[in-house]
Design a protein around this motif. Structure first.
Motif, short mmCIF file in Angstrom:
data_model
loop_
_atom_site.label_atom_id
_atom_site.label_comp_id
_atom_site.label_asym_id
_atom_site.label_seq_id
_atom_site.Cartn_x
_atom_site.Cartn_y
_atom_site.Cartn_z
N ALA A 39 0.82 -1.21 0.00
CA ALA A 39 0.00 0.00 0.00
C ALA A 39 0.85 1.27 0.00
CB ALA A 39 -0.93 0.00 1.20
N LYS A 40 2.03 1.20 0.59
CA LYS A 40 2.90 2.37 0.65
C LYS A 40 3.40 2.82 -0.72
CE LYS A 40 3.39 3.73 4.97
NZ LYS A 40 3.13 5.13 5.36
N ASP A 41 3.22 1.97 -1.72
CA ASP A 41 3.61 2.32 -3.09
C ASP A 41 2.41 2.73 -3.94
OD1 ASP A 41 6.29 1.60 -2.55
OD2 ASP A 41 5.85 -0.50 -2.99
N LYS A 42 1.23 2.82 -3.33
CA LYS A 42 0.00 3.03 -4.10
C LYS A 42 -0.64 4.39 -3.81
CE LYS A 42 -0.97 -1.95 -4.11
NZ LYS A 42 -0.56 -2.19 -5.50
N ILE A 43 -1.44 4.83 -4.78
CA ILE A 43 -2.20 6.08 -4.66
C ILE A 43 -3.67 5.73 -4.46
CG2 ILE A 43 -2.88 8.23 -5.80
CD1 ILE A 43 -0.33 8.03 -7.46
N ILE A 44 -4.27 6.32 -3.44
CA ILE A 44 -5.68 6.09 -3.14
C ILE A 44 -6.44 7.39 -3.26
CG2 ILE A 44 -5.39 6.43 -0.65
CD1 ILE A 44 -7.55 4.26 -0.24
N ALA A 45 -7.68 7.31 -3.76
CA ALA A 45 -8.56 8.47 -3.84
C ALA A 45 -9.78 8.24 -2.96
CB ALA A 45 -9.00 8.72 -5.28
N ASP A 46 -10.12 9.25 -2.18
CA ASP A 46 -11.36 9.26 -1.41
C ASP A 46 -12.31 10.20 -2.16
OD1 ASP A 46 -13.45 9.39 0.37
OD2 ASP A 46 -12.23 9.91 2.12
N ILE A 47 -13.23 9.62 -2.91
CA ILE A 47 -14.13 10.40 -3.77
C ILE A 47 -15.43 10.65 -3.02
CG2 ILE A 47 -15.39 10.44 -5.94
CD1 ILE A 47 -13.16 8.84 -7.20
N GLY A 48 -15.70 11.92 -2.77
CA GLY A 48 -16.79 12.29 -1.88
C GLY A 48 -16.29 12.23 -0.44
N CYS A 49 -15.15 12.85 -0.19
CA CYS A 49 -14.46 12.69 1.10
C CYS A 49 -15.16 13.37 2.26
CB CYS A 49 -13.03 13.22 1.00
SG CYS A 49 -12.91 15.01 0.73
N MET A 94 -17.98 13.95 -9.03
CA MET A 94 -17.60 12.58 -9.38
C MET A 94 -18.20 12.10 -10.69
SD MET A 94 -19.87 10.16 -6.83
CE MET A 94 -19.30 10.96 -5.34
N ARG A 95 -19.16 12.84 -11.23
CA ARG A 95 -19.72 12.45 -12.52
C ARG A 95 -18.79 12.78 -13.69
NH1 ARG A 95 -25.31 15.49 -11.17
NH2 ARG A 95 -23.71 16.89 -10.32
N GLU A 96 -17.79 13.64 -13.44
CA GLU A 96 -16.88 14.05 -14.50
C GLU A 96 -15.47 14.16 -13.94
OE1 GLU A 96 -14.56 14.82 -17.15
OE2 GLU A 96 -16.59 14.34 -17.82
N ILE A 121 -26.19 8.54 -11.24
CA ILE A 121 -25.59 7.39 -10.57
C ILE A 121 -24.72 6.61 -11.56
CG2 ILE A 121 -26.06 5.15 -9.50
CD1 ILE A 121 -26.69 7.41 -7.62
N LYS A 122 -25.27 6.35 -12.74
CA LYS A 122 -24.52 5.60 -13.74
C LYS A 122 -23.27 6.36 -14.17
CE LYS A 122 -28.57 3.17 -15.61
NZ LYS A 122 -29.42 2.95 -16.80
N LYS A 123 -23.38 7.67 -14.35
CA LYS A 123 -22.22 8.48 -14.71
C LYS A 123 -21.15 8.41 -13.64
CE LYS A 123 -24.69 11.96 -17.48
NZ LYS A 123 -25.11 13.38 -17.53
N ALA A 124 -21.57 8.50 -12.38
CA ALA A 124 -20.62 8.49 -11.28
C ALA A 124 -19.88 7.16 -11.19
CB ALA A 124 -21.34 8.79 -9.96
N LEU A 125 -20.61 6.05 -11.28
CA LEU A 125 -19.97 4.73 -11.18
C LEU A 125 -19.05 4.48 -12.37
CD1 LEU A 125 -22.94 2.57 -9.84
CD2 LEU A 125 -21.02 3.52 -8.54
N ASN A 126 -19.45 4.90 -13.55
CA ASN A 126 -18.57 4.77 -14.72
C ASN A 126 -17.32 5.62 -14.55
OD1 ASN A 126 -19.88 2.93 -16.55
ND2 ASN A 126 -21.44 4.47 -16.91
N SER A 127 -17.50 6.83 -14.04
CA SER A 127 -16.38 7.74 -13.83
C SER A 127 -15.40 7.19 -12.81
CB SER A 127 -16.91 9.10 -13.38
OG SER A 127 -15.87 10.02 -13.17
#
Length: 251
Positions: A39-49, A94-96, A121-127
Motif C-alpha cells: 500500500a505504501k507504493d500506491k495512490i488512493i482516492a477518497d471520492i466524496g471525502c 464525481m460524474r466528470e 448514478i450511472k455516470k458516477a460509477l462509470n467515472s
C-alpha cells in the motif's frame, strides 16, 4: 443533493447525517484496506471525502491520498482535519473525472454516491471505474434500501403487538417510517427539496457490473440501536441491527 445543500452540513455533519464512521459502527472498510499489499507504493482516492475523517488514516497507509468532494465547504473542513502532507484536495464532481483517468490504485467512497437521478448514478460509477488503473481496487459504502424495509417490518410488528389491529398498525408503521417520503422502486428518499439514493443489494451488484467492475462482493456495515433519523425514537434491542452496504470490487 447539490453542492450547496451539502455545504450546510459541513461543520455539523454528524448532527445531521447518520455516518458509517461513527464510533460503535461495525465497518469493514479499514480492515479491508489493511489487506492491500504494498500500500505504501500506491495512490488512493477518497471520492466524496466529506469532512475528511479517514484521510489521515489513509495517508499513513498509502503513498498519496487524493481527496475530492463537490462541496467547497466540505473540502475546507476536511483540510482542517488533516495533518499529513501526502494528501491533495480537489473540488470535483464525481460524474466528470476524466482528468484522473486511470490514475488511482485504490478508490474509496463512503456514502457519497447519493444522487437521486439514476442517470447521474450511472455516470458516477462509470467515472469512478475509469479513474482506476488496470486491476485497481474499489471499496464503497452505500445506503441500503433493504435496511429501510427491515425497519418498516420491525415497526409494523411492534405496532401490531401494541394495538392488535392490522390496519391501525400498518397505518402507524407507514407514518413512522415516513413512507410518503420514499420511492421504493427508484430507491429515493425525499425530504423537502432534498433527495438521496438508497440501494438494494441486487441493484448495486448490477449497476457496478454495468459500470465495468468485476469480483463484486457485498457485506454489511452494521449500526447499533438506536437510530433516531426516522422521525421518532426507534430502538429494537436484541434484534439484528440495521445496515449499509459495503462493496469491494476490482476493475
Amino acid at each position: 443533493m447539490e453542492p450547496d445543500a451539502w455545504d450546510k452540513y459541513a461543520e455539523n455533519y454528524h448532527d445531521e447525517i447518520s455516518s458509517p464512521l461513527r464510533e460503535g459502527v461495525k465497518n469493514p472498510l479499514l480492515r479491508e484496506l489493511d489487506k492491500i499489499e504494498n500500500a505504501k507504493d500506491k495512490i488512493i482516492a477518497d471520492i466524496g471525502c466529506g469532512r475528511g475523517e479517514i484521510l489521515d488514516i489513509l495517508a499513513t497507509k498509502f503513498k498519496k491520498v487524493i481527496a475530492m468532494d463537490f462541496s467547497p465547504a466540505m473540502i475546507e473542513v476536511a483540510k482542517k482535519h488533516v495533518s499529513k502532507e501526502n494528501v491533495e484536495f480537489y473540488v470535483r464532481d464525481m460524474r466528470e473525472l476524466s482528468e484522473f483517468k486511470e490514475s488511482f490504485d485504490v478508490i474509496v467512497t463512503v456514502n457519497s454516491v447519493l444522487m437521486p437521478d439514476i442517470r447521474d448514478i450511472k455516470k458516477a460509477l462509470n467515472s469512478i471505474n475509469d479513474c482506476l488503473k488496470k486491476d485497481g481496487l474499489f471499496y464503497g459504502i452505500f445506503p441500503a434500501m433493504d435496511s429501510i424495509l427491515y425497519q418498516g417490518f420491525l415497526i409494523f410488528e411492534e405496532q401490531l403487538k401494541k394495538y392488535d389491529d392490522e390496519k391501525r398498525a400498518l397505518k402507524r408503521a407507514k407514518r413512522i417510517i415516513e413512507k410518503r417520503n420514499y420511492d421504493f422502486i427508484k430507491g429515493i428518499y425525499t425530504e423537502g427539496e432534498n433527495s438521496q439514493k438508497f440501494y438494494y443489494d441486487f441493484e448495486l451488484k448490477l449497476r457496478l457490473k454495468d459500470a465495468g467492475f468485476k469480483y463484486i462482493l457485498l457485506s454489511r456495515v452494521l449500526y447499533s440501536w438506536p437510530l433516531n433519523d426516522l422521525g421518532e425514537s426507534i430502538c429494537f434491542p436484541g434484534k439484528p441491527p440495521v445496515w449499509d452496504w459495503f462493496v469491494s470490487a476490482k476493475k
